[in-house]
Scaffold this motif. Structure first.
Motif, PDB file in Angstrom:
ATOM      1  N   CYS A 249     -14.921   4.237   2.914  1.00 15.31           N
ATOM      2  CA  CYS A 249     -16.119   4.009   2.133  1.00 15.31           C
ATOM      3  C   CYS A 249     -15.917   2.432   1.318  1.00 15.31           C
ATOM      4  O   CYS A 249     -14.903   1.952   1.515  1.00 15.31           O
ATOM      5  CB  CYS A 249     -16.523   4.986   1.058  1.00 15.31           C
ATOM      6  N   PRO A 250     -16.872   2.078   0.749  1.00 15.46           N
ATOM      7  CA  PRO A 250     -16.453   0.904   0.085  1.00 15.46           C
ATOM      8  C   PRO A 250     -15.403   0.956  -1.413  1.00 15.46           C
ATOM      9  O   PRO A 250     -15.537   2.052  -1.941  1.00 15.46           O
ATOM     10  CB  PRO A 250     -18.055   0.361  -0.710  1.00 15.46           C
ATOM     11  N   VAL A 251     -14.563   0.125  -1.233  1.00 16.99           N
ATOM     12  CA  VAL A 251     -13.379   0.305  -2.158  1.00 16.99           C
ATOM     13  C   VAL A 251     -13.734  -1.057  -3.279  1.00 16.99           C
ATOM     14  O   VAL A 251     -13.652  -2.261  -2.780  1.00 16.99           O
ATOM     15  CB  VAL A 251     -12.239   0.358  -1.818  1.00 16.99           C
ATOM     16  N   ARG A 252     -13.942  -0.685  -4.631  1.00 18.70           N
ATOM     17  CA  ARG A 252     -14.274  -1.909  -5.464  1.00 18.70           C
ATOM     18  C   ARG A 252     -13.075  -2.017  -6.402  1.00 18.70           C
ATOM     19  O   ARG A 252     -12.656  -1.050  -7.101  1.00 18.70           O
ATOM     20  CB  ARG A 252     -15.552  -1.527  -6.021  1.00 18.70           C
ATOM     21  N   PHE A 253     -12.673  -3.187  -6.500  1.00 22.65           N
ATOM     22  CA  PHE A 253     -11.643  -3.531  -7.352  1.00 22.65           C
ATOM     23  C   PHE A 253     -11.810  -4.180  -8.468  1.00 22.65           C
ATOM     24  O   PHE A 253     -13.171  -4.659  -8.704  1.00 22.65           O
ATOM     25  CB  PHE A 253     -10.459  -4.401  -6.475  1.00 22.65           C
TER      26      PHE A 253
ATOM     27  N   GLN B 221       0.844  -1.178   0.055  1.00 21.44           N
ATOM     28  CA  GLN B 221      -0.004   0.203  -0.006  1.00 21.44           C
ATOM     29  C   GLN B 221       0.930   1.548  -0.108  1.00 21.44           C
ATOM     30  O   GLN B 221       0.466   2.359   0.486  1.00 21.44           O
ATOM     31  CB  GLN B 221      -1.002   0.100   1.261  1.00 21.44           C
ATOM     32  N   LEU B 222       1.961   1.300  -0.681  1.00 19.04           N
ATOM     33  CA  LEU B 222       2.840   2.428  -0.625  1.00 19.04           C
ATOM     34  C   LEU B 222       2.330   3.575  -1.235  1.00 19.04           C
ATOM     35  O   LEU B 222       2.649   4.842  -0.646  1.00 19.04           O
ATOM     36  CB  LEU B 222       4.240   2.052  -1.439  1.00 19.04           C
ATOM     37  N   ALA B 223       1.429   3.450  -2.307  1.00 22.27           N
ATOM     38  CA  ALA B 223       0.845   4.537  -2.958  1.00 22.27           C
ATOM     39  C   ALA B 223      -0.047   5.339  -1.739  1.00 22.27           C
ATOM     40  O   ALA B 223      -0.084   6.506  -1.912  1.00 22.27           O
ATOM     41  CB  ALA B 223       0.208   4.196  -4.321  1.00 22.27           C
TER      42      ALA B 223
ATOM     43  N   GLY C 258      -7.353  -2.225 -10.616  1.00 20.97           N
ATOM     44  CA  GLY C 258      -6.506  -3.337 -10.319  1.00 20.97           C
ATOM     45  C   GLY C 258      -7.087  -4.466  -9.305  1.00 20.97           C
ATOM     46  O   GLY C 258      -8.328  -4.051  -8.867  1.00 20.97           O
ATOM     47  N   ASP C 259      -6.678  -5.647  -9.229  1.00 27.12           N
ATOM     48  CA  ASP C 259      -7.139  -6.746  -8.460  1.00 27.12           C
ATOM     49  C   ASP C 259      -7.114  -6.500  -6.829  1.00 27.12           C
ATOM     50  O   ASP C 259      -6.143  -5.437  -6.528  1.00 27.12           O
ATOM     51  CB  ASP C 259      -6.241  -8.001  -8.817  1.00 27.12           C
ATOM     52  N   ALA C 260      -8.106  -7.237  -6.122  1.00 26.83           N
ATOM     53  CA  ALA C 260      -8.139  -6.730  -4.955  1.00 26.83           C
ATOM     54  C   ALA C 260      -6.865  -7.264  -4.206  1.00 26.83           C
ATOM     55  O   ALA C 260      -6.748  -8.404  -4.530  1.00 26.83           O
ATOM     56  CB  ALA C 260      -9.569  -7.505  -4.435  1.00 26.83           C
ATOM     57  N   PRO C 261      -6.463  -6.549  -3.275  1.00 30.81           N
ATOM     58  CA  PRO C 261      -5.296  -6.995  -2.560  1.00 30.81           C
ATOM     59  C   PRO C 261      -5.668  -8.250  -1.344  1.00 30.81           C
ATOM     60  O   PRO C 261      -6.996  -8.320  -1.082  1.00 30.81           O
ATOM     61  CB  PRO C 261      -4.683  -5.758  -1.770  1.00 30.81           C
ATOM     62  N   PHE C 262      -4.758  -8.793  -0.824  1.00 32.00           N
ATOM     63  CA  PHE C 262      -5.109  -9.708   0.113  1.00 32.00           C
ATOM     64  C   PHE C 262      -5.967  -9.105   1.274  1.00 32.00           C
ATOM     65  O   PHE C 262      -6.820  -9.538   1.959  1.00 32.00           O
ATOM     66  CB  PHE C 262      -3.820 -10.480   0.620  1.00 32.00           C
ATOM     67  N   ASP C 263      -5.284  -7.899   1.725  1.00 25.89           N
ATOM     68  CA  ASP C 263      -5.659  -7.064   2.671  1.00 25.89           C
ATOM     69  C   ASP C 263      -6.061  -5.697   2.435  1.00 25.89           C
ATOM     70  O   ASP C 263      -5.228  -4.902   2.060  1.00 25.89           O
ATOM     71  CB  ASP C 263      -4.770  -7.005   4.054  1.00 25.89           C
ATOM     72  N   ALA C 264      -7.274  -5.442   2.403  1.00 31.68           N
ATOM     73  CA  ALA C 264      -7.935  -3.808   1.736  1.00 31.68           C
ATOM     74  C   ALA C 264      -8.197  -3.039   2.932  1.00 31.68           C
ATOM     75  O   ALA C 264      -8.849  -2.090   2.584  1.00 31.68           O
ATOM     76  CB  ALA C 264      -9.038  -4.268   0.926  1.00 31.68           C
ATOM     77  N   SER C 265      -7.729  -3.375   4.112  1.00 36.98           N
ATOM     78  CA  SER C 265      -7.861  -2.498   5.190  1.00 36.98           C
ATOM     79  C   SER C 265      -7.513  -1.304   5.176  1.00 36.98           C
ATOM     80  O   SER C 265      -8.114  -0.209   5.905  1.00 36.98           O
ATOM     81  CB  SER C 265      -7.609  -3.202   6.729  1.00 36.98           C
ATOM     82  N   GLU C 266      -6.616  -0.853   4.576  1.00 35.56           N
ATOM     83  CA  GLU C 266      -5.805   0.248   4.644  1.00 35.56           C
ATOM     84  C   GLU C 266      -6.617   1.283   3.448  1.00 35.56           C
ATOM     85  O   GLU C 266      -6.726   2.420   3.866  1.00 35.56           O
ATOM     86  CB  GLU C 266      -4.271   0.352   3.942  1.00 35.56           C
ATOM     87  N   HIS C 267      -7.276   0.498   2.540  1.00 40.88           N
ATOM     88  CA  HIS C 267      -8.032   1.250   1.505  1.00 40.88           C
ATOM     89  C   HIS C 267      -9.264   1.785   2.326  1.00 40.88           C
ATOM     90  O   HIS C 267      -9.678   2.776   2.343  1.00 40.88           O
ATOM     91  CB  HIS C 267      -8.411   0.322   0.560  1.00 40.88           C
ATOM     92  N   ALA C 268      -9.842   1.002   3.147  1.00 42.21           N
ATOM     93  CA  ALA C 268     -10.872   1.348   3.967  1.00 42.21           C
ATOM     94  C   ALA C 268     -10.564   2.538   4.880  1.00 42.21           C
ATOM     95  O   ALA C 268     -11.438   3.306   5.109  1.00 42.21           O
ATOM     96  CB  ALA C 268     -11.521  -0.094   4.597  1.00 42.21           C
TER      97      ALA C 268
END
Length: 332
Positions: free
Chosen positions: A179-183, A65-67, A164-174
């Motif tokens: 809000c909901p993050v759709r990949f 999640q560097l970006a 992009g494809d969903a990461p293994f862990d999307a907790s940082e996006h959340a």
């Protein structure tokens, strides 16, 4: 003229890498960038070198999640005119419209499009094809975080859509977007409810907003002309083909869905020739490779599509005035 980008995003990724314990100086050297240029908030740096810095940073950092973390690291005001225009716009939405309007000040290869709907939709496009996943994440995170800081309003998007494809862990996006993050979506979009879009900005100064808009318009008018679209596409294809592929004009033209004569004629219309674009790209990449001590000159010659090391040596000396070994010694 090569496309240039504002140095701010490069500084953000360096700051994030420094917090991870990475050697910022080494990353800069690998990308062929001087520290002074990146640390100057008003500097513009070659787009390909900025892209190289991101590539080296992702390769070195154990942070998927560097970006997102780079966008979070940058303090409000780092983007100067864009931040302060948004801070003095009458509403959150008008601030986002102005950021979209002046996005070329950051990176002329990209653009933000706004569709009036419910919810409002902020899309992201690039003149160079698909927008990289990291660029989508950084840009949308920066938009949301900086808009919140600028407006004094703790709004959240209705949703964020990424290709992009969903990461293994999307907790940082959340955590960052809230809000909901759709990949794996067809196009990158930021969705904003009208009620958030129309929220007034706390402390906005209409007179200052007008002055800042005038200043931003002048900066926009002073931007160097962007690289012609066909040249950008050609460079992208050549970059892919150089590693053991075919950089002949016939093959490259087919990759671009053009005939060889049509490609050459259209390049001439844009003021360049095929051989010039190829030679310039090879020289740029050669400098990057020569900064890598683990690569031999013979390996670099192969990576650049030369059949013999001697041909690479002659071409590099013709372009820079020095043979590869001497240039490497002077820049190590």
């Amino acid at each position: 003229m090569p496309t240039t980008v504002l140095s701010v995003a490069s500084r953000a990724v360096l700051d994030a890498c420094t917090r991870l314990g990475l050697d910022a100086a080494r990353l800069l050297a690998a990308a062929g960038l001087e520290p002074g240029a990146v640390m100057d908030p008003d500097a513009r740096i070659p787009a390909e070198r900025a892209d190289a810095l991101w590539r080296h940073a992702f390769a070195a950092a154990a942070d998927p999640q560097l970006a997102l973390h780079a966008a979070e690291a940058l303090p409000f005001g780092a983007y100067k005119v864009l931040d302060f225009v948004a801070a003095n716009a009458p509403t959150v939405g008008e601030g986002l419209r102005r950021i979209a309007r002046y996005f070329a000040l950051v990176d002329p290869r990209g653009s933000l499009t706004i569709t009036d709907a419910e919810p409002m939709r902020v899309g992201m496009e690039s003149t160079q094809g698909a927008v990289p996943a990291a660029a989508q994440e950084y840009t949308f995170a920066a938009l949301v975080l900086r808009s919140r800081a600028a407006s004094g309003v703790g709004w959240t998007p209705a949703a964020v859509e990424l290709t992009g494809d969903a990461p293994f862990d999307a907790s940082e996006h959340a955590r960052i977007f809230g809000c909901p993050v759709r990949f794996a979506r067809p196009a990158p979009r930021l969705l904003v409810l009208r009620e958030h879009w129309d929220r007034p900005v706390h402390g906005a100064d209409p007179a200052l907003f007008s002055v800042l808009e005038d200043h931003a318009e002048r900066l926009l008018a002073e931007l160097p002309a962007p690289e012609p679209p066909l040249v950008s596409r050609l460079r992208a294809v050549l970059r892919e083909e150089l590693r053991g592929g075919d950089v002949g004009v016939e093959h490259v033209a087919r990759r671009l869905a053009l005939g060889a004569r049509t490609l050459q004629r259209r390049l001439e219309d844009e003021g360049v020739r095929f051989a010039e674009v190829l030679a310039e790209l090879r020289t740029e990449l050669a400098r990057d490779y020569l900064r890598e001590p683990g690569l031999s000159i013979a390996e670099i010659a192969w990576l650049l599509g030369f059949s013999e090391q001697s041909a690479f040596t002659r071409a590099f000396k013709r372009a820079t005035g020095q043979p590869p070994g001497a240039w490497r010694a002077a820049h190590s």
